[in-house]
Design a protein around this motif. Structure first.
Motif, mmCIF file in Angstrom:
data_model
loop_
_atom_site.group_PDB
_atom_site.id
_atom_site.type_symbol
_atom_site.label_atom_id
_atom_site.label_comp_id
_atom_site.label_asym_id
_atom_site.label_seq_id
_atom_site.Cartn_x
_atom_site.Cartn_y
_atom_site.Cartn_z
ATOM 1 N N PHE A 69 0.837 -1.201 0.000
ATOM 2 C CA PHE A 69 0.000 0.000 0.000
ATOM 3 C C PHE A 69 0.876 1.257 0.000
ATOM 4 O O PHE A 69 0.740 2.125 -0.860
ATOM 5 C CB PHE A 69 -0.904 -0.025 1.239
ATOM 6 C CG PHE A 69 -1.757 1.187 1.412
ATOM 7 C CD1 PHE A 69 -3.014 1.256 0.834
ATOM 8 C CD2 PHE A 69 -1.315 2.261 2.173
ATOM 9 C CE1 PHE A 69 -3.817 2.370 0.999
ATOM 10 C CE2 PHE A 69 -2.115 3.392 2.337
ATOM 11 C CZ PHE A 69 -3.362 3.435 1.753
ATOM 12 N N LEU A 79 1.374 12.748 -2.916
ATOM 13 C CA LEU A 79 0.981 12.043 -1.687
ATOM 14 C C LEU A 79 2.158 11.946 -0.722
ATOM 15 O O LEU A 79 1.998 12.061 0.488
ATOM 16 C CB LEU A 79 0.424 10.660 -2.024
ATOM 17 C CG LEU A 79 -0.820 10.667 -2.929
ATOM 18 C CD1 LEU A 79 -1.310 9.253 -3.180
ATOM 19 C CD2 LEU A 79 -1.935 11.525 -2.350
ATOM 20 N N SER A 87 3.072 13.580 8.784
ATOM 21 C CA SER A 87 3.301 12.342 9.535
ATOM 22 C C SER A 87 4.588 11.678 9.065
ATOM 23 O O SER A 87 5.459 12.352 8.533
ATOM 24 C CB SER A 87 2.082 11.429 9.326
ATOM 25 O OG SER A 87 2.169 10.294 10.121
ATOM 26 N N ARG A 91 4.687 5.729 10.911
ATOM 27 C CA ARG A 91 3.527 5.984 11.760
ATOM 28 C C ARG A 91 2.227 5.633 11.040
ATOM 29 O O ARG A 91 1.343 4.981 11.596
ATOM 30 C CB ARG A 91 3.521 7.459 12.190
ATOM 31 C CG ARG A 91 2.839 7.665 13.534
ATOM 32 C CD ARG A 91 3.100 9.038 14.089
ATOM 33 N NE ARG A 91 2.063 9.958 13.667
ATOM 34 C CZ ARG A 91 2.187 11.284 13.737
ATOM 35 N NH1 ARG A 91 3.309 11.830 14.164
ATOM 36 N NH2 ARG A 91 1.205 12.062 13.351
ATOM 37 N N LEU A 92 2.146 6.051 9.767
ATOM 38 C CA LEU A 92 0.921 5.757 9.011
ATOM 39 C C LEU A 92 0.736 4.262 8.772
ATOM 40 O O LEU A 92 -0.384 3.750 8.757
ATOM 41 C CB LEU A 92 0.931 6.496 7.676
ATOM 42 C CG LEU A 92 0.508 7.955 7.732
ATOM 43 C CD1 LEU A 92 0.534 8.562 6.340
ATOM 44 C CD2 LEU A 92 -0.883 8.111 8.330
ATOM 45 N N THR A 95 -0.755 2.895 11.839
ATOM 46 C CA THR A 95 -2.162 3.321 11.913
ATOM 47 C C THR A 95 -3.016 2.473 10.974
ATOM 48 O O THR A 95 -4.093 2.005 11.342
ATOM 49 C CB THR A 95 -2.293 4.807 11.485
ATOM 50 O OG1 THR A 95 -1.376 5.569 12.253
ATOM 51 C CG2 THR A 95 -3.695 5.323 11.696
ATOM 52 N N HIS A 99 -5.998 -0.209 11.753
ATOM 53 C CA HIS A 99 -7.293 0.071 11.144
ATOM 54 C C HIS A 99 -7.813 -1.147 10.363
ATOM 55 O O HIS A 99 -8.982 -1.527 10.481
ATOM 56 C CB HIS A 99 -7.154 1.281 10.222
ATOM 57 C CG HIS A 99 -8.428 1.669 9.560
ATOM 58 N ND1 HIS A 99 -9.410 2.385 10.207
ATOM 59 C CD2 HIS A 99 -8.905 1.433 8.322
ATOM 60 C CE1 HIS A 99 -10.425 2.558 9.381
ATOM 61 N NE2 HIS A 99 -10.147 1.996 8.233
ATOM 62 N N ARG A 118 -14.200 10.468 11.635
ATOM 63 C CA ARG A 118 -12.977 11.143 12.072
ATOM 64 C C ARG A 118 -11.874 11.029 11.011
ATOM 65 O O ARG A 118 -11.148 11.976 10.729
ATOM 66 C CB ARG A 118 -12.511 10.563 13.413
ATOM 67 C CG ARG A 118 -11.589 11.524 14.153
ATOM 68 C CD ARG A 118 -11.174 11.006 15.508
ATOM 69 N NE ARG A 118 -10.427 9.767 15.428
ATOM 70 C CZ ARG A 118 -10.710 8.672 16.150
ATOM 71 N NH1 ARG A 118 -11.726 8.688 16.998
ATOM 72 N NH2 ARG A 118 -9.996 7.578 16.029
ATOM 73 N N ILE A 119 -11.760 9.844 10.409
ATOM 74 C CA ILE A 119 -10.750 9.652 9.356
ATOM 75 C C ILE A 119 -11.006 10.635 8.206
ATOM 76 O O ILE A 119 -10.085 11.246 7.671
ATOM 77 C CB ILE A 119 -10.774 8.200 8.825
ATOM 78 C CG1 ILE A 119 -10.353 7.233 9.939
ATOM 79 C CG2 ILE A 119 -9.858 8.049 7.619
ATOM 80 C CD1 ILE A 119 -10.548 5.775 9.579
ATOM 81 N N VAL A 122 -9.745 14.004 9.231
ATOM 82 C CA VAL A 122 -8.273 14.059 9.223
ATOM 83 C C VAL A 122 -7.761 14.167 7.781
ATOM 84 O O VAL A 122 -6.907 14.996 7.463
ATOM 85 C CB VAL A 122 -7.664 12.823 9.923
ATOM 86 C CG1 VAL A 122 -6.156 12.783 9.744
ATOM 87 C CG2 VAL A 122 -8.005 12.819 11.411
ATOM 88 N N HIS A 123 -8.324 13.342 6.906
ATOM 89 C CA HIS A 123 -7.889 13.368 5.508
ATOM 90 C C HIS A 123 -8.184 14.724 4.849
ATOM 91 O O HIS A 123 -7.407 15.215 4.047
ATOM 92 C CB HIS A 123 -8.553 12.232 4.716
ATOM 93 C CG HIS A 123 -7.907 10.907 4.951
ATOM 94 N ND1 HIS A 123 -8.520 9.712 4.657
ATOM 95 C CD2 HIS A 123 -6.699 10.576 5.472
ATOM 96 C CE1 HIS A 123 -7.720 8.713 4.975
ATOM 97 N NE2 HIS A 123 -6.602 9.205 5.480
ATOM 98 N N LEU A 128 -6.015 15.387 1.524
ATOM 99 C CA LEU A 128 -6.074 14.188 0.683
ATOM 100 C C LEU A 128 -7.390 14.204 -0.109
ATOM 101 O O LEU A 128 -8.467 14.113 0.458
ATOM 102 C CB LEU A 128 -6.013 12.920 1.559
ATOM 103 C CG LEU A 128 -6.074 11.597 0.805
ATOM 104 C CD1 LEU A 128 -4.824 11.389 -0.041
ATOM 105 C CD2 LEU A 128 -6.254 10.433 1.769
ATOM 106 N N PHE A 137 -7.650 2.918 -2.040
ATOM 107 C CA PHE A 137 -8.555 1.832 -1.691
ATOM 108 C C PHE A 137 -8.520 0.704 -2.696
ATOM 109 O O PHE A 137 -8.606 -0.470 -2.343
ATOM 110 C CB PHE A 137 -9.987 2.366 -1.572
ATOM 111 C CG PHE A 137 -10.508 2.126 -0.218
ATOM 112 C CD1 PHE A 137 -10.448 3.113 0.742
ATOM 113 C CD2 PHE A 137 -10.996 0.884 0.137
ATOM 114 C CE1 PHE A 137 -10.879 2.865 2.023
ATOM 115 C CE2 PHE A 137 -11.427 0.636 1.411
ATOM 116 C CZ PHE A 137 -11.370 1.628 2.356
ATOM 117 N N LEU A 140 -5.589 -1.343 -2.081
ATOM 118 C CA LEU A 140 -5.821 -2.203 -0.921
ATOM 119 C C LEU A 140 -6.674 -3.415 -1.304
ATOM 120 O O LEU A 140 -6.415 -4.548 -0.905
ATOM 121 C CB LEU A 140 -6.566 -1.363 0.119
ATOM 122 C CG LEU A 140 -6.372 -1.648 1.582
ATOM 123 C CD1 LEU A 140 -4.911 -1.702 1.932
ATOM 124 C CD2 LEU A 140 -7.063 -0.559 2.402
#
Ligand code: HEM
Length: 178
Positions: A69, A79, A87, A91-92, A95, A99, A118-119, A122-123, A128, A137, A140
């Protein structure tokens, strides 16, 4: 496993069973529209059971899934910039790992929903855009498909798992892009 006409709970999810109408739908208290979305994409209790079955081998391959990913994300300069600014990849990655494993725990409840909202915030804050979120996605989803094909030999079970995974990812996108 036999299901009867009743209302019961898997973890914290309320499940409505109705053998006359077939699928056993999930219902989140006080979330009428989301419950309609769940019905529309046909996300039912049997999907939750399958998620539980999938979790161990997703866990086993989680390092590969998140590395793939972030490799694809880092191929896009725009990106990479966002990540450096807000960040770090390490760290990501952590996360995202948490998730994804949480997704396969199948706890689709109020907390699940508020976490997605919340995501989204944040995005939005880090800039983003939805097209990149959706591209990420798809990446993923490709990884999940590969893992399912590697791990599951039964054609029938593979198909079921692919359907369940795509419902789950769709729900996730419906919530985060709202
Ligand atoms: C934050 C998931 C795609 C950059 C987050 C968080 C989660 C998450 C769970 C933590 C939110 C919180 O603090 O409550 C996802 C998922 C994605 C995705 C599931 C797509 C499949 C991306 C992409 C980027 C990105 C493509 C590329 C720039 C960030 C950044 C943060 C973040 C910079 C904030 C990090 C921080 O505050 O430490 N994401 N993300 N995300 N995401 Fe994503």
């Amino acid at each position: 496993q036999e299901l009867t006409d009743a209302t019961y709970s898997i973890d914290r999810i309320k499940v409505i069973t109705n053998l006359d109408t077939g699928p056993v739908y999930l219902e989140i208290e006080g979330e009428q529209e989301i419950n309609e979305q769940l019905r529309m994409i046909d996300l039912s209790a049997s999907d939750i059971e399958l998620l539980h079955q999938m979790k161990p081998f997703i866990e086993k391959r989680i390092e590969w899934i998140t590395s793939t990913f972030y490799q694809s994300v880092l191929d896009v300069p725009k990106l990479t910039e966002i990540i450096i600014k807000h960040s770090t990849v390490e760290r990501l990655k952590m996360t995202l790992q948490e998730h994804l494993l949480d997704m396969f725990s199948g706890n689709i409840d109020q907390e699940f929903i508020s976490k997605r909202l919340r995501i989204a915030k944040v995005h939005k804050k880090v800039g983003l855009e939805p097209k990149w979120y959706l591209s990420a996605f798809q990446n993923l989803q490709n990884a999940f498909l590969k893992v399912i094909y590697d791990e599951i030999k039964s054609e029938d079970l593979r198909l079921q798992m692919i359907k369940t995974t795509s419902k789950l990812l769709s729900l996730e996108q419906q919530l985060v892009l709202e």
